[in-house]
Design a protein around this motif. Structure first.
Motif, mmCIF file in Angstrom:
data_model
loop_
_atom_site.group_PDB
_atom_site.id
_atom_site.type_symbol
_atom_site.label_atom_id
_atom_site.label_comp_id
_atom_site.label_asym_id
_atom_site.label_seq_id
_atom_site.Cartn_x
_atom_site.Cartn_y
_atom_site.Cartn_z
ATOM 1 N N ASP B 65 0.881 -1.327 0.095
ATOM 2 C CA ASP B 65 -0.027 -0.149 0.150
ATOM 3 C C ASP B 65 0.940 1.119 -0.023
ATOM 4 O O ASP B 65 1.924 1.216 0.783
ATOM 5 C CB ASP B 65 -0.909 0.115 1.207
ATOM 6 N N MET B 66 0.375 2.388 -0.695
ATOM 7 C CA MET B 66 1.185 3.405 -0.736
ATOM 8 C C MET B 66 0.486 4.616 -0.042
ATOM 9 O O MET B 66 -0.992 4.564 -0.488
ATOM 10 C CB MET B 66 1.636 3.750 -2.136
ATOM 11 N N ILE B 68 0.064 8.782 0.263
ATOM 12 C CA ILE B 68 0.906 10.123 -0.545
ATOM 13 C C ILE B 68 0.350 11.269 0.285
ATOM 14 O O ILE B 68 -0.879 11.338 0.461
ATOM 15 C CB ILE B 68 0.434 10.034 -1.750
ATOM 16 N N PRO B 71 -3.592 13.508 -1.099
ATOM 17 C CA PRO B 71 -4.637 12.517 -1.257
ATOM 18 C C PRO B 71 -4.781 11.677 0.238
ATOM 19 O O PRO B 71 -5.854 11.458 0.592
ATOM 20 C CB PRO B 71 -4.373 11.634 -2.485
ATOM 21 N N ASP B 72 -3.926 11.137 0.838
ATOM 22 C CA ASP B 72 -3.770 10.246 1.747
ATOM 23 C C ASP B 72 -3.476 10.772 3.223
ATOM 24 O O ASP B 72 -3.938 10.158 4.266
ATOM 25 C CB ASP B 72 -2.907 8.883 1.699
ATOM 26 N N ASP B 247 -10.077 -7.219 5.659
ATOM 27 C CA ASP B 247 -9.968 -5.989 6.518
ATOM 28 C C ASP B 247 -11.006 -4.839 6.080
ATOM 29 O O ASP B 247 -11.144 -4.576 4.871
ATOM 30 C CB ASP B 247 -8.406 -5.694 6.139
ATOM 31 N N ARG B 258 -18.188 -7.063 -0.551
ATOM 32 C CA ARG B 258 -16.941 -7.966 -1.081
ATOM 33 C C ARG B 258 -17.117 -9.267 -0.585
ATOM 34 O O ARG B 258 -16.775 -10.135 -1.517
ATOM 35 C CB ARG B 258 -15.641 -7.116 -0.969
ATOM 36 N N ASP B 334 -14.112 6.337 -3.395
ATOM 37 C CA ASP B 334 -13.159 5.689 -4.633
ATOM 38 C C ASP B 334 -12.071 6.590 -4.379
ATOM 39 O O ASP B 334 -12.007 7.827 -4.198
ATOM 40 C CB ASP B 334 -13.799 5.631 -5.887
ATOM 41 N N PRO B 335 -10.803 6.224 -4.703
ATOM 42 C CA PRO B 335 -9.637 6.856 -4.558
ATOM 43 C C PRO B 335 -9.433 8.051 -5.658
ATOM 44 O O PRO B 335 -8.856 9.155 -5.244
ATOM 45 C CB PRO B 335 -8.245 6.093 -4.574
ATOM 46 N N TYR B 336 -10.334 7.922 -6.700
ATOM 47 C CA TYR B 336 -10.235 8.864 -7.890
ATOM 48 C C TYR B 336 -11.517 9.774 -7.915
ATOM 49 O O TYR B 336 -11.731 10.429 -8.697
ATOM 50 C CB TYR B 336 -9.920 8.280 -8.995
ATOM 51 N N ARG B 337 -12.226 9.463 -6.537
ATOM 52 C CA ARG B 337 -13.483 10.435 -6.665
ATOM 53 C C ARG B 337 -13.514 11.144 -5.484
ATOM 54 O O ARG B 337 -14.389 11.934 -5.180
ATOM 55 C CB ARG B 337 -14.781 9.512 -6.900
#
Lengths: 344, 344
Positions: B65-66, B68, B71-72, B247, B258, B334-337
């Protein structure tokens, strides 16, 4: 770890203008994963919280490296395929330098939401083509996708020692033969050319000028952008009895100094073995060849050629590099000091 | 992989104003590595091209996992110690979710050259303290240090299944008990508070306001910035016969979906088990608890409490989440939303 569990394994989208922001994370991963090679060692692949990988002899080799747009690459010079290739190649080389056979990668990618999906597809294709060419059977077992301002690739690579001891940097002994497999100086020369001639009048990396360089100096530019490290040479050197080995990433002199320091010895290079441009051969970084030492009289395995000899050194001279017996200034670069074209 | 082989293992520098640009890479690593925990599974640690880690049962679990800056995480909200802690905790949680015991990490860090060295030291301390608190014996076996504009942490974590089968997402069966270990909704509530009240009048993350929130809402803010996932619950659940596990990173409803989709079932939550704020419990992300399913009648292991039941679903309804039998809209992010405070 993010997964493509929610996404179809092949997606209907084909438009090249689609960006990451247009798709869900699951849909992006559904576009990428089918392009990636499956690892023969994969026991459980993408789709769960973590992957499971085989480690037949009860150990695994692991190395990690991050590549970031700006400091580590420019999109005017490298295609997405180039980036995927180089990210795999440099990590595979670190695995090979232990005498191990690469088995698997995990890949974390961060990219701006405006990134076209085809960029990530190109990176995936580069990862695949590099694994297939340099380490057949090695594949991508998992990954992560994040948002960022600068395109970033973090690759972690695994290897199997096949029951052998790892080949460390610390095992060189006086009298050992110093030998190398791979290119020497070409990647550094390629980067120097790109910085000098692959830019516009304002010094900004330029696609057309880089493309012209790819035609005029294909060997040097390819060595820099898409290195082909001699991955198979790693396990072969271990089987041939290599006493020490490393991946030459910061230049032959600096990296030889690392073996010499770790082993408490000196290394003397034979200038006649270093070609016409001795300083380029000794100082150029990012070649990703393998530098190894072998016991006196050993038959060098295919791909390796002798460059010199391990010599005894007093404690205060351990790590010393000489050429034909004369001291050599190691120079080189540091990630926080930038590229120094003269020294490295 | 970069190494501290060239650097002294303890350095004489103490000034807090020193930046990465002031030191060589080797000297920076020499400041960081002594702060990191050694892994019990480490056969060869930092200092060579790659590390070697023990995998006693011939397999290893791996996740990456990254994180940044931007964003994070925001440096006005998270201390360096918080960042190291969270980077370790989230990866350890993915390992635990397979039913594995975390054994080792590799950590790649990219940072601007202007970054004070104490920031990296703080990250190292956070990595260490998290491993020692949540996964004793787990340590850092290697890493990489690069230059970047945005502080970036890429962690890859490894685990040992101790001879057991991994606990997948796909094993839930109708009639199984759905159980959870950890917090529910606190991390999402903490992030919502930080976005709403941890900013200045222009919406910019603000240190003083975040510190005030840490006093007024310590549970929620800590759950977001320094999560304490129930790492030990992972192997315990596997031993207790868990049929599926993951997790909970994107919110209970999404992550339950999921398991349900992978298993071809539905999951029905009992509203009485979800506390006073059902939507917060179902929708809040980044809690990093463990959601598992156990056979009917199983005695739940310590730390787990029942939240509902696995139900049969037709193929077209696999993955459906219900609360007291009524369909629940999963929402989420969503990471891009970007973060959606209402839904997730």
């Amino acid at each position: 770890m993010t997964t493509a569990a929610d996404a179809p394994r092949s997606a209907p989208h084909t438009a090249t203008t689609e960006t990451l922001a247009d798709l869900s994370e699951g849909a992006v991963l559904g576009r990428i994963f089918p392009r990636l090679p499956t690892a023969a060692a994969q026991l459980l692949g993408p789709g769960d919280d973590a992957a499971v990988v085989s480690a037949p002899d009860g150990r695994f080799v692991v190395t990690t490296d991050m590549m970031i747009q700006g400091p580590d690459f420019r999109l005017a010079w490298s295609t997405p395929h180039d980036l995927g290739w180089k990210a795999a190649a440099t990590n595979l080389s670190d695995v090979a330098a232990m005498g191990a056979r690469p088995t698997a990668l995990v890949v974390a990618i961060a990219a701006p939401p405006s990134t076209p999906v085809v960029v990530l597809e190109g990176i995936a294709d580069g990862l695949r083509d590099c694994c297939e060419a340099l380490a057949p059977g090695c594949g991508v077992v998992g990954g992560d996708l994040s948002a960022s301002d600068a395109l970033t690739l973090a690759v972690t690579a695994f290897g199997d020692l096949e029951g052998r001891a790892p080949v460390l940097r610390s095992g060189a002994r006086p009298g050992d033969v110093v030998a190398h497999s791979g290119l020497l100086g070409d990647a550094g020369r390629g980067l120097e050319l790109l910085f000098r001639l692959g830019v516009d009048a304002n010094g900004v990396p330029n696609l057309d000028r880089a493309n012209a360089l790819k035609l005029s100096h294909p060997t040097e530019v390819a060595a820099q952008l898409t290195p082909v490290p001699p991955i198979a040479s790693g396990p072969i050197a271990a089987l041939a009895g290599a006493t020490a080995m490393l991946d030459v990433s910061d230049g032959l002199a600096i990296d030889a100094g690392r073996i010499a320091r770790a082993s408490g010895v000196g290394i003397d290079f034979d200038s006649a073995s270093l070609g016409d441009r001795i300083e380029v051969a000794l100082g150029g970084g990012e070649d990703h060849g393998l530098l190894a030492t072998f016991p006196p009289g050993a038959v060098l395995p295919a791909g390796f050629r002798s460059l010199g000899t391990v010599v005894a050194a007093s404690a205060s001279h351990a790590g010393m590099i000489t050429v034909d017996g004369s001291p050599h200034d190691q120079g080189g670069w540091d990630p926080y000091r930038g590229w120094d074209g003269a020294a490295g």
